[in-house]
Design a protein around this motif. Sequence first.
Motif, PDB file in Angstrom:
ATOM      1  N   PRO A 247       0.838  -1.204   0.000  1.00  0.00           N
ATOM      2  CA  PRO A 247       0.000   0.000   0.000  1.00  0.00           C
ATOM      3  C   PRO A 247       0.872   1.254   0.000  1.00  0.00           C
ATOM      4  N   CYS A 248       0.540   2.185  -0.880  1.00  0.00           N
ATOM      5  CA  CYS A 248       1.339   3.406  -0.964  1.00  0.00           C
ATOM      6  C   CYS A 248       0.547   4.462  -1.713  1.00  0.00           C
ATOM      7  N   GLU A 249       1.094   5.673  -1.757  1.00  0.00           N
ATOM      8  CA  GLU A 249       0.515   6.729  -2.593  1.00  0.00           C
ATOM      9  C   GLU A 249       1.026   6.530  -4.001  1.00  0.00           C
ATOM     10  N   ILE A 250       0.083   6.430  -4.972  1.00  0.00           N
ATOM     11  CA  ILE A 250       0.569   6.146  -6.322  1.00  0.00           C
ATOM     12  C   ILE A 250       1.092   7.392  -7.019  1.00  0.00           C
ATOM     13  N   GLU A 251       0.746   8.527  -6.463  1.00  0.00           N
ATOM     14  CA  GLU A 251       1.274   9.745  -7.072  1.00  0.00           C
ATOM     15  C   GLU A 251       2.774   9.791  -6.836  1.00  0.00           C
ATOM     16  N   GLY A 252       3.482  10.070  -7.875  1.00  0.00           N
ATOM     17  CA  GLY A 252       4.935  10.116  -7.748  1.00  0.00           C
ATOM     18  C   GLY A 252       5.599   8.841  -8.195  1.00  0.00           C
ATOM     19  N   ALA A 253       4.826   7.843  -8.563  1.00  0.00           N
ATOM     20  CA  ALA A 253       5.450   6.634  -9.109  1.00  0.00           C
ATOM     21  C   ALA A 253       6.139   6.997 -10.417  1.00  0.00           C
ATOM     22  N   GLU A 254       7.331   6.450 -10.613  1.00  0.00           N
ATOM     23  CA  GLU A 254       8.134   6.886 -11.751  1.00  0.00           C
ATOM     24  C   GLU A 254       7.633   6.321 -13.081  1.00  0.00           C
ATOM     25  N   ARG A 255       7.266   5.074 -13.047  1.00  0.00           N
ATOM     26  CA  ARG A 255       6.798   4.449 -14.285  1.00  0.00           C
ATOM     27  C   ARG A 255       5.632   3.539 -13.939  1.00  0.00           C
ATOM     28  N   ALA A 256       4.859   3.224 -14.960  1.00  0.00           N
ATOM     29  CA  ALA A 256       3.747   2.305 -14.724  1.00  0.00           C
ATOM     30  C   ALA A 256       3.523   1.422 -15.940  1.00  0.00           C
ATOM     31  N   LEU A 257       2.874   0.310 -15.686  1.00  0.00           N
ATOM     32  CA  LEU A 257       2.520  -0.623 -16.770  1.00  0.00           C
ATOM     33  C   LEU A 257       1.101  -1.102 -16.510  1.00  0.00           C
ATOM     34  N   LEU A 258       0.279  -1.034 -17.550  1.00  0.00           N
ATOM     35  CA  LEU A 258      -1.110  -1.478 -17.427  1.00  0.00           C
ATOM     36  C   LEU A 258      -1.342  -2.661 -18.358  1.00  0.00           C
ATOM     37  N   VAL A 259      -1.878  -3.756 -17.814  1.00  0.00           N
ATOM     38  CA  VAL A 259      -2.184  -4.923 -18.645  1.00  0.00           C
ATOM     39  C   VAL A 259      -3.648  -5.285 -18.444  1.00  0.00           C
ATOM     40  N   LEU A 260      -4.386  -5.363 -19.530  1.00  0.00           N
ATOM     41  CA  LEU A 260      -5.780  -5.781 -19.459  1.00  0.00           C
ATOM     42  C   LEU A 260      -5.889  -7.209 -19.975  1.00  0.00           C
ATOM     43  N   SER A 261      -6.448  -8.100 -19.143  1.00  0.00           N
ATOM     44  CA  SER A 261      -6.567  -9.501 -19.562  1.00  0.00           C
ATOM     45  C   SER A 261      -8.022  -9.908 -19.650  1.00  0.00           C
ATOM     46  N   GLY A 262      -8.319 -10.793 -20.597  1.00  0.00           N
ATOM     47  CA  GLY A 262      -9.686 -11.295 -20.699  1.00  0.00           C
ATOM     48  C   GLY A 262      -9.997 -11.744 -22.108  1.00  0.00           C
ATOM     49  N   PRO A 263     -11.252 -12.108 -22.355  1.00  0.00           N
ATOM     50  CA  PRO A 263     -11.658 -12.532 -23.692  1.00  0.00           C
ATOM     51  C   PRO A 263     -11.550 -11.345 -24.648  1.00  0.00           C
ATOM     52  N   PRO A 264     -11.037 -11.565 -25.861  1.00  0.00           N
ATOM     53  CA  PRO A 264     -10.775 -10.450 -26.784  1.00  0.00           C
ATOM     54  C   PRO A 264     -11.981  -9.530 -27.006  1.00  0.00           C
ATOM     55  N   GLN A 265     -13.188 -10.096 -27.015  1.00  0.00           N
ATOM     56  CA  GLN A 265     -14.351  -9.244 -27.284  1.00  0.00           C
ATOM     57  C   GLN A 265     -14.634  -8.276 -26.135  1.00  0.00           C
ATOM     58  N   HIS A 266     -14.027  -8.540 -24.978  1.00  0.00           N
ATOM     59  CA  HIS A 266     -14.249  -7.639 -23.849  1.00  0.00           C
ATOM     60  C   HIS A 266     -13.112  -6.650 -23.653  1.00  0.00           C
ATOM     61  N   LEU A 267     -12.140  -6.679 -24.522  1.00  0.00           N
ATOM     62  CA  LEU A 267     -11.030  -5.733 -24.402  1.00  0.00           C
ATOM     63  C   LEU A 267     -11.075  -4.826 -25.610  1.00  0.00           C
ATOM     64  N   ASN A 268     -11.255  -3.531 -25.376  1.00  0.00           N
ATOM     65  CA  ASN A 268     -11.210  -2.671 -26.554  1.00  0.00           C
ATOM     66  C   ASN A 268     -10.176  -1.566 -26.381  1.00  0.00           C
ATOM     67  N   ARG A 269      -9.740  -1.103 -27.493  1.00  0.00           N
ATOM     68  CA  ARG A 269      -8.697  -0.086 -27.618  1.00  0.00           C
ATOM     69  C   ARG A 269      -9.018   1.131 -26.758  1.00  0.00           C
ATOM     70  N   LYS A 270     -10.262   1.566 -26.893  1.00  0.00           N
ATOM     71  CA  LYS A 270     -10.690   2.799 -26.217  1.00  0.00           C
ATOM     72  C   LYS A 270     -10.552   2.666 -24.705  1.00  0.00           C
ATOM     73  N   GLY A 271     -11.022   1.533 -24.198  1.00  0.00           N
ATOM     74  CA  GLY A 271     -10.968   1.329 -22.757  1.00  0.00           C
ATOM     75  C   GLY A 271      -9.545   1.363 -22.242  1.00  0.00           C
ATOM     76  N   ILE A 272      -8.658   0.659 -22.966  1.00  0.00           N
ATOM     77  CA  ILE A 272      -7.272   0.583 -22.516  1.00  0.00           C
ATOM     78  C   ILE A 272      -6.614   1.956 -22.580  1.00  0.00           C
ATOM     79  N   GLU A 273      -6.906   2.668 -23.626  1.00  0.00           N
ATOM     80  CA  GLU A 273      -6.330   4.011 -23.752  1.00  0.00           C
ATOM     81  C   GLU A 273      -6.793   4.922 -22.627  1.00  0.00           C
ATOM     82  N   ARG A 274      -8.097   4.860 -22.360  1.00  0.00           N
ATOM     83  CA  ARG A 274      -8.647   5.683 -21.286  1.00  0.00           C
ATOM     84  C   ARG A 274      -7.991   5.345 -19.957  1.00  0.00           C
ATOM     85  N   GLY A 275      -7.859   4.032 -19.729  1.00  0.00           N
ATOM     86  CA  GLY A 275      -7.251   3.576 -18.488  1.00  0.00           C
ATOM     87  C   GLY A 275      -5.826   4.081 -18.347  1.00  0.00           C
ATOM     88  N   ARG A 276      -5.100   3.986 -19.434  1.00  0.00           N
ATOM     89  CA  ARG A 276      -3.706   4.404 -19.429  1.00  0.00           C
ATOM     90  C   ARG A 276      -3.583   5.893 -19.146  1.00  0.00           C
TER      91      ARG A 276
END
Lengths: 391, 251
Positions: A283-312
């Motif tokens: 547990p920590c404050e995420i503000e100030g983290a130097e780098r990040a990586l986001l991975v979305l996993s699941g069935p392809p029909q439930h993963l869309n470009r827009k969602g991942i971009e927004r999340g990122r």
Amino acid sequence: MKLAMIGFGQAGGKIVDKFLEYDERTGSGIVRSAVAVNTAKADLLGLERIPQENRVLIGQARVKGHGVGADNELGAEIAEEDIDEVQGAIDNIPVHEIDAFLVVAGLGGGTGSGGSPVLAKHLKRIYTEPVYGLGLLPGSDEGGIYTLNAARSFQTFVREVDNLLVFDNDAWRKTGESVEGGYEQINDEIVRRFGVLFGAGEVQAGDNVAESVVDSSEIINTLSGGGVSTVGYAAESVETGGSSGGLLSRFKGDDGEDMESANTTNRITSLVRKAALGRLTLPCEIEGAERALLVLSGPPQHLNRKGIERGRKWLEEQTGSMEVRGGDYPIDEPNVAASVLLSGVHNVPRIKELQQVAIEAQENIDEIRQESEENLETLVEDEEDELDPLF
Amino acid sequence: MSWTHSSKTTILAVLLAVSLVAVGTAGAISVSADAPDQTQVGESVSATVTISDPFEDQPDQWTLQGTSGLDNASWTVTTLQQGSTVETNQYAGDNFTQDLSIDSGVDEVQIEVSGAAPALNSFDYEEMSAENYTVATVARNVDGTANAIESFTAHRYTVADGDAPNSLEARQAIDAAIDANGGTNDKIDQAISSYDAGNFQNAVSLAEEAESSAGTSSLLLIGAGVVVLLALVAGGYYYWQSRQQTNYKLQ
């Protein structure tokens, strides 16, 4: 990402064992090689999946296979002395096939706590592959000496590895559960989180290939700044088979499709929020983290470009970092999950707390040691000093 | 004629053997005997009893007495001394008496009876011994008191009437049906009452039906067992499948 995992100490060995189980069960293929090192023979015997020739017992001359009893200075000494034996097991590892080493250890104990920084230093000296650490912090209720061990080991371990991934038991324990049950759950959680992250790039022929594959280089680059890292995770069940789509959607027309897409996008963004702001491994404050990586996993029909971009984008805003990588990991399962790797976090109250308790514990221990002889004498000698010992 | 493995016949044979031994020890005379135990009505039957040392632990004089249930019975009684014949007597009829005396030096008596198995008119499947008859009884008579030395009974069965089965065949068919079914059932009970009424044709056909249906009922049982097994396997597979569901990477 293919890893060579070395579990140091009891907790480390158990977790590496669990990673092997996860690999077996899910076919993820993240553990290329597994080694367990310990000063206690019993712990090595208790492992199930690590091959016998990769279980190394060190310090037999000094502790005769009975462990170091939570003395991590002794653990470090023994690791230094017997590092060649450990190297013998590491020689079995086909290093050209792995992307990185991962040294796993519980920081509160003796062997893992003391030996893991020693091993990390040794590996960095010899190999060019990155050496990461996975350290487990003891719960705050576990007591002074373990906290002291953890605080000192943490300082050393961070220095010796390329990046230290931390898991804080304190954030994850639940009241009223059995010892074994509690650890099982925690180990499951650790393995799942890191398993999904490391497994995202492992593709076999016939698998769905991601639109934006999260290769080992993505992970290595995210961790490259060094420091301390934490992983957030959130998962949700979904329906596969498109029962709501299919026949009906044909008659519904475009509106139906838009709704589907909006749902998917919303689901992804809410999962990313949950992952980053919910329970992190440390547990920590995420503000100030130097780098990040986001991975979305699941069935392809439930993963869309827009969602991942927004999340990122959202992550970029939250952390204030411009180096946020993202990708997808298609899996044939009725689940969607978001994994967030935050590297180089600086604002970790938990560590400060840990260090505070450790300092107190150290002071207390020192005090008791100093007064020990005096106190014993007061106990043993009678008041008037009339009695003489036998000899 | 073939022997059935009917338990009743076995019991009968055992009882016969026991009775031969039990009755024969009326003192220290030793007796050997030879007689059939299953005869067809009208069949020519003969039986022989040999008494050795007739006066050992016995009175010096006693009367030999024989009775038979055979039709047109005739007896041949031979007394011997040291293996050579002393005297041979023939008697006709279903009984005879002959006096024996130690003074004659006799040490062995052979009694042979022959005749025809008598008719069988009342049938009882359950009580096989009710269809028996006495082939011969040999007794020792001393001052009016008779002590049996030897007694044979034999079971009899009817002569077949044209193509119809005889009572033995009917009995055997019912025995087989009971074996196949592991007990009696309604059909077998009907067969038994047909037998008791003397209706052997009916008894045999009912018994055969009962036997074949036993075959089909055991086949049905096997079929049911296979279905249950398949259901278990299918259930186990579905359970395994559902457990496979938990091998998800993400949750």
